[in-house]
Design a protein around this motif. Structure first.
Motif, short mmCIF file in Angstrom:
data_model
loop_
_atom_site.label_atom_id
_atom_site.label_comp_id
_atom_site.label_asym_id
_atom_site.label_seq_id
_atom_site.Cartn_x
_atom_site.Cartn_y
_atom_site.Cartn_z
N PRO A 184 38.84 25.28 28.72
CA PRO A 184 38.02 25.32 29.93
C PRO A 184 37.33 26.68 30.07
CG PRO A 184 40.23 24.51 30.41
CD PRO A 184 40.26 25.09 29.03
N PRO A 185 36.34 26.78 30.96
CA PRO A 185 35.67 28.07 31.15
C PRO A 185 36.61 29.11 31.76
CG PRO A 185 34.98 26.50 32.83
CD PRO A 185 35.78 25.73 31.83
N PHE A 186 36.39 30.38 31.41
CA PHE A 186 37.08 31.47 32.08
C PHE A 186 36.34 31.77 33.37
CE2 PHE A 186 39.02 33.41 27.96
CZ PHE A 186 39.83 32.30 27.85
N VAL A 187 37.04 32.34 34.33
CA VAL A 187 36.47 32.54 35.66
C VAL A 187 36.70 33.98 36.10
CG1 VAL A 187 36.57 31.80 38.08
CG2 VAL A 187 36.88 30.13 36.25
N VAL A 188 35.67 34.58 36.72
CA VAL A 188 35.76 35.91 37.31
C VAL A 188 35.44 35.78 38.79
CG1 VAL A 188 34.98 38.31 37.25
CG2 VAL A 188 35.00 36.95 35.14
N LEU B 1 34.49 43.80 44.76
CA LEU B 1 35.80 43.30 44.35
C LEU B 1 35.61 42.22 43.31
CD1 LEU B 1 38.80 43.73 45.25
CD2 LEU B 1 38.52 41.73 46.71
N THR B 2 35.72 42.57 42.03
CA THR B 2 35.43 41.62 40.96
C THR B 2 36.45 41.71 39.84
OG1 THR B 2 33.97 43.19 39.83
CG2 THR B 2 32.96 41.70 41.42
N GLY B 3 37.69 42.04 40.17
CA GLY B 3 38.62 42.36 39.11
C GLY B 3 39.47 41.24 38.57
N PHE B 4 39.50 40.07 39.23
CA PHE B 4 40.41 39.03 38.76
C PHE B 4 39.72 38.19 37.70
CE2 PHE B 4 43.25 35.53 38.56
CZ PHE B 4 44.47 35.98 39.04
N VAL B 5 40.21 38.28 36.47
CA VAL B 5 39.65 37.54 35.33
C VAL B 5 40.71 36.55 34.85
CG1 VAL B 5 38.63 37.69 33.03
CG2 VAL B 5 38.30 39.56 34.67
N GLY B 6 40.41 35.28 34.89
CA GLY B 6 41.41 34.30 34.49
C GLY B 6 40.82 32.92 34.31
N PHE B 7 41.60 31.92 34.69
CA PHE B 7 41.16 30.53 34.61
C PHE B 7 41.67 29.79 35.84
CE2 PHE B 7 45.15 30.95 32.34
CZ PHE B 7 45.94 29.93 32.87
N ILE B 8 41.02 28.71 36.18
CA ILE B 8 41.45 27.91 37.32
C ILE B 8 42.54 26.95 36.85
CG2 ILE B 8 40.75 26.11 38.96
CD1 ILE B 8 38.10 27.47 39.25
N SER B 9 43.72 27.09 37.43
CA SER B 9 44.85 26.25 37.02
C SER B 9 45.05 25.06 37.94
CB SER B 9 46.14 27.08 36.98
OG SER B 9 46.42 27.64 38.26
N THR C 165 43.46 27.71 42.82
CA THR C 165 44.39 28.69 42.27
C THR C 165 43.88 29.20 40.94
OG1 THR C 165 46.30 27.60 43.32
CG2 THR C 165 46.76 29.11 41.50
N LEU C 166 43.70 30.52 40.84
CA LEU C 166 43.30 31.16 39.59
C LEU C 166 44.51 31.87 39.01
CD1 LEU C 166 40.65 31.29 41.60
CD2 LEU C 166 39.74 32.70 39.78
N GLU C 167 44.65 31.78 37.70
CA GLU C 167 45.76 32.41 36.99
C GLU C 167 45.20 33.39 35.97
OE1 GLU C 167 49.34 30.78 34.15
OE2 GLU C 167 48.94 29.72 36.05
N GLU C 168 45.78 34.60 35.94
CA GLU C 168 45.27 35.61 35.03
C GLU C 168 45.48 35.20 33.58
OE1 GLU C 168 47.20 39.40 34.98
OE2 GLU C 168 49.20 38.54 35.12
N LEU C 169 44.64 35.71 32.69
CA LEU C 169 44.79 35.43 31.28
C LEU C 169 46.04 36.10 30.76
CD1 LEU C 169 41.10 35.98 30.17
CD2 LEU C 169 42.25 33.81 30.57
N SER C 170 46.58 35.59 29.67
CA SER C 170 47.80 36.16 29.11
C SER C 170 47.54 37.57 28.64
CB SER C 170 48.30 35.31 27.94
OG SER C 170 47.35 35.27 26.91
N GLY C 171 48.49 38.44 28.90
CA GLY C 171 48.36 39.83 28.48
C GLY C 171 47.55 40.63 29.46
N SER C 172 47.57 41.95 29.31
CA SER C 172 46.79 42.85 30.16
C SER C 172 45.37 42.91 29.65
CB SER C 172 47.41 44.25 30.17
OG SER C 172 46.64 45.13 30.94
N GLN C 173 44.41 42.52 30.50
CA GLN C 173 43.02 42.52 30.09
C GLN C 173 42.47 43.94 30.02
OE1 GLN C 173 41.39 39.63 29.09
NE2 GLN C 173 43.55 39.12 29.18
N PRO C 174 41.45 44.18 29.22
CA PRO C 174 40.86 45.51 29.13
C PRO C 174 40.45 46.02 30.50
CG PRO C 174 39.95 44.07 27.44
CD PRO C 174 40.78 43.21 28.33
#
Length: 251
Positions: free
Chosen positions: A131-135, A141-149, A172-181
């Motif tokens: 699925p698409p990634f979502v920001v 305030l634009t810091g949450f990078v993840g996917f819609i779960s 509900t958005l869930e962050e991507l695995s690991g610490s993003q850059p």
């Protein structure tokens, strides 16, 4: 062809020379998944879903996973062993209303949210199925990078013909695995970031100098946007610029 932005109208600018500030409308930016099918930095801009009304509240959650080994007949609980952190989750409510027009804007917006839970056409054709990634964007305030779960839509008003014209969506958005850059894993995954639209003559080093006073910080911008070739910036591309404190974290 990329899908069109889902919008119910842009914010009105404030009067010239001051007065009431311009209303910053929140929106979800959809980005292509990485070409390798992994969960690294998101790819180029795909589309966006605008909030018709800004959220009244944002709910952030973070959990740690612990495990206890029990022994049969033991009189006390076994020691707890830390297994790792669970992903951060951002929950918010989106309200859509088309009572003024009786159009299909509510249905289109809800379908756009549901589409974030199924693979994009490009990844489906490559048999990767992502699925698409979502920001999440809201002013600075634009810091949450993840996917819609998860998406839950409740239609609350209909036309005489049965067309939904009002809906409340729990997303509900869930962050991507690991610490993003550029992301502090203990910060709750929300940070002050800015979006820059590339114009002719822009380079990552120039943007890093203008944003942070350090041209060597271009790598932070490249990592945050999944850019492999820093010399090829296409005018019109939207770049996510991490907050000013993040280049120091990568120094």
């Amino acid at each position: 062809m990329s899908p069109s932005p889902v919008t119910f109208g842009a914010a009105s600018p404030g009067p010239a020379g001051g007065g009431r500030p311009k209303l910053e409308r929140a929106y979800l930016e959809l980005r292509h998944p990485p070409g390798d099918g992994g969960t690294s930095a998101p790819g180029p801009h795909l589309s966006r879903i605008d909030f018709q009304f800004n959220p009244k509240e944002l709910s952030l959650s973070k959990q740690a996973r612990w495990e206890r080994k029990t022994a049969r007949g033991a009189r006390t609980a076994g020691p707890a062993e830390f297994k790792g952190p669970e992903p951060s989750k951002l929950s918010l409510e989106m309200f859509f209303d088309a009572t003024a027009t009786h159009g299909d804007g509510v249905v289109v917006a809800v379908e756009a949210l549901f589409s974030c839970c199924v693979p994009t056409a490009q990844t489906h054709n490559r048999r990767q199925g992502t699925p698409p990634f979502v920001v999440f964007h809201w002013g600075g305030l634009t810091g949450f990078v993840g996917f819609i779960s998860q998406v839950q839509a409740k239609y609350t008003l209909f036309t005489a013909g049965g067309l939904p014209i009002r809906a409340v969506c729990q997303v509900t958005l869930e962050e991507l695995s690991g610490s993003q850059p550029g992301q502090n894993p203990s910060s709750g995954a929300l940070a002050a970031r800015r979006v820059h639209r590339v114009v002719a003559g822009d380079t990552l080093a120039l943007l890093a100098w203008q944003e942070y006073g350090d041209p060597a910080a271009w790598r932070v911008i490249a990592e945050a946007n999944g850019i492999d070739d820093p010399m090829r910036l296409r005018p019109g591309t939207a770049l996510l610029l991490p907050g000013p404190e993040e280049p120091r974290d990568h120094g």
